[in-house]
Design an enzyme around this catalytic site. Structure first.
Site, PDB file in Angstrom:
ATOM      1  N   SER A 137     -18.965  -0.706 -12.027  1.00 12.06           N
ATOM      2  CA  SER A 137     -20.294  -1.317 -11.947  1.00 12.06           C
ATOM      3  C   SER A 137     -20.244  -2.798 -12.303  1.00 12.06           C
ATOM      4  CB  SER A 137     -21.263  -0.528 -12.825  1.00 12.06           C
ATOM      5  OG  SER A 137     -22.581  -0.895 -12.519  1.00 12.06           O
ATOM      6  N   ASP A 175     -25.072  -6.267  -8.178  1.00  9.70           N
ATOM      7  CA  ASP A 175     -23.892  -6.070  -9.014  1.00  9.70           C
ATOM      8  C   ASP A 175     -22.772  -5.546  -8.098  1.00  9.70           C
ATOM      9  OD1 ASP A 175     -24.656  -3.403  -8.706  1.00  9.70           O
ATOM     10  OD2 ASP A 175     -24.082  -2.864 -10.745  1.00  9.70           O
ATOM     11  N   ASP A 217     -21.236  -2.797  -7.391  1.00 11.17           N
ATOM     12  CA  ASP A 217     -21.359  -1.570  -6.578  1.00 11.17           C
ATOM     13  C   ASP A 217     -22.745  -1.457  -5.945  1.00 11.17           C
ATOM     14  OD1 ASP A 217     -22.330  -1.074  -9.222  1.00 11.17           O
ATOM     15  OD2 ASP A 217     -22.261   1.081  -8.843  1.00 11.17           O
ATOM     16  N   ASP A 224     -25.842  -1.143  -6.872  1.00  6.49           N
ATOM     17  CA  ASP A 224     -26.975  -0.285  -7.239  1.00  6.49           C
ATOM     18  C   ASP A 224     -28.025  -1.056  -8.030  1.00  6.49           C
ATOM     19  OD1 ASP A 224     -25.391  -0.408  -9.516  1.00  6.49           O
ATOM     20  OD2 ASP A 224     -25.423   1.745  -9.914  1.00  6.49           O
TER      21      ASP A 224
HETATM   22 MG    MG Z   1     -23.799  -0.828 -10.785  1.00  4.38          MG
END
Ligand code: MG
Length: 447
Positions: free
Chosen positions: A95, A237, A239, A241
């Site tokens: 993340s 960010d 990834d 999400d």
């Molecule tokens: Mg993330």
């Protein structure tokens, strides 16, 4: 599972984690399904391919078919788990953590991260090396799919009026921090008729700045929005999400506003329930209340919010860290959903993003933390309960005290011997008053 690559997170750890997850899934589904599959995606970190191979090896060794999705976003994997009918999913990502880190995030067949008890079970399988290997005739297959991005974009476009957004020809600056979000988000914005200036859009995993999309880390985005005279800036960010927004003046408006603005659009169309964790801004409650809706509050953790959303059939939900969840796309935080709902709001209202954020009204929020072990944490919570005896109390996750003029959430971290304090109020003095009260309790108890 998250760790530092080559130190406490190595290929062999990932192989065994794959074995543990696969064994857990076989136990969970028993004889109900004769063949189980898991899809694996990874963000852009240079260690991603190594962990993809390692996890594939572990899952195959215990008889789970693997579908490799390659370099994709976390919400993308959530969608493919369900679309491909997989028993589970794996996302290789740390993340917002820096490049030294990587992590293995598990998803169950519904595309939701496992709740705490389930995660603990998988962890126990891993620690006990409880793996049920298969013999030669039961060896399985590894395939790949490159359909994640198109499936994801299709689902996101289905929840908005693409033509209404397209007619506005918005000028958008996107900062994907060289994470996984760049390619798919640029395609989505093109479909929405936006003129896109993308920065840090190469998914190399060589992060152009500290990857968490907080105010200090997205200064380049703020500058580019100003020089390009763009309508809005979006920061993801690694990834993809989480999403933070920069207004047309190049001002970072804060991650708390991402969910609030998305909710503002959703509640302008219909009424219903929303869900968010206990540390998320009261802006969501204000918006829901105005539309005659309700907000369910959950313990911190994406899985808790997603579970509450499914249980109460919520029309919107998420977390104050820029994570927006719309169940029509998937029960997982999704920056592409956040982007699209905010653009739809701008298109329908014909107002700038700074104006729309201003209409929500502002609160002051502060997050703080201090070291405290379990026992000290308990003592602090008990003292706080006595001090704030007049507040409305929620003990789902630590203590959340709601006052007329603000709220305070005090909880022990799940991962470190740390207590977290989050306070929000209409003015800065009140907010600081709540923080100081807790810090005084700490002083009394810890010296
Ligand atoms: Mg993330």
């Amino acid at each position: 599972m998250r760790g530092i690559v080559g130190e406490n997170l190595t290929g062999s750890v990932a192989v065994e984690y794959g074995c543990a997850f696969g064994t857990f899934l076989k136990k969970k589904y028993g004889d109900k399904k004769d063949r189980l599959s898991v899809c694996i995606g990874r963000d852009s970190r240079p260690s991603g391919q190594m962990f993809e191979s390692a996890l594939t090896e572990g899952l195959c060794a215990v008889g789970i078919d693997v579908i490799e999705l390659g370099l994709v976003t976390t919400p993308g994997v959530g969608i493919m788990v369900r679309q491909l009918g997989c028993a589970g999913g794996v996302v290789i990502t740390a993340s917002h953590n820096p490049i030294q880190y990587n992590g293995i995030k598990l998803l169950l067949s519904d595309g939701i991260a496992p709740p705490a008890e389930t995660a603990e079970q998988v962890r126990q399988y891993f620690l006990d090396k409880h793996f049920t290997f298969v013999d030669s005739p039961h060896c399985v297959t590894v395939t790949s799919s490159s359909r994640t991005d198109s499936a994801h974009i299709g689902r996101v476009l289905a929840i908005v009026d693409k033509d209404a957004i397209g007619a506005k020809k918005f000028k958008v600056v996107l900062d994907s921090v060289n994470g996984a979000g760049g390619p798919v988000t640029k395609k989505l914005l093109a479909e929405l008729g936006c003129a896109v200036s993308a920065i840090n859009d190469e998914p190399t995993g060589l992060f152009a700045h500290i990857p968490e999309p907080t105010v200090d880390n997205v200064t380049e985005l703020c500058e580019v929005v100003k020089t390009e005279k763009a309508d809005i800036g979006f920061a993801q960010d690694p990834d993809a999400d989480r999403l933070a927004i920069v207004d047309e003046n190049g001002r970072y408006i804060g991650e708390e506003y991402t969910l609030a603005l998305a909710a503002k659009y959703i509640f302008s169309r219909k009424t219903g329930s929303a869900a968010a964790n206990l540390s998320t801004s009261r802006m969501l409650d204000d918006i829901a209340k105005k539309a005659g809706g309700t907000v369910y509050r959950t313990a911190v953790g994406e899985a808790n919010v997603a579970a509450a959303m499914v249980e109460h059939n919520c029309i919107i939900g998420g977390e104050g860290n820029g994570g927006v969840i719309d169940l029509r796309v998937g029960p997982i935080r999704d920056s592409l959903v956040g982007i699209t709902l905010v653009l739809q709001l701008m298109a329908e209202r014909g107002k700038t993003i700074s104006r729309l954020a201003g209409e929500i009204g502002s609160y002051y929020m502060k997050k703080d933390k201090f070291t405290a072990d379990k026992n000290q944490g308990r003592q602090i919570l008990n003292s706080a309960k006595k001090l704030f005896a007049n507040a409305k109390l929620d003990t789902t996750d630590g203590c959340r005290f709601d006052f007329d003029d603000g709220w305070l959430h005090l909880r022990a971290s799940n991962t470190e011997p740390v207590m977290r304090i989050i306070a929000e109020a209409r003015n800065q003095r009140t907010m600081q008053k709540y923080i100081n009260a807790v810090l005084n309790i700490r002083k009394e108890i810890l010296g």
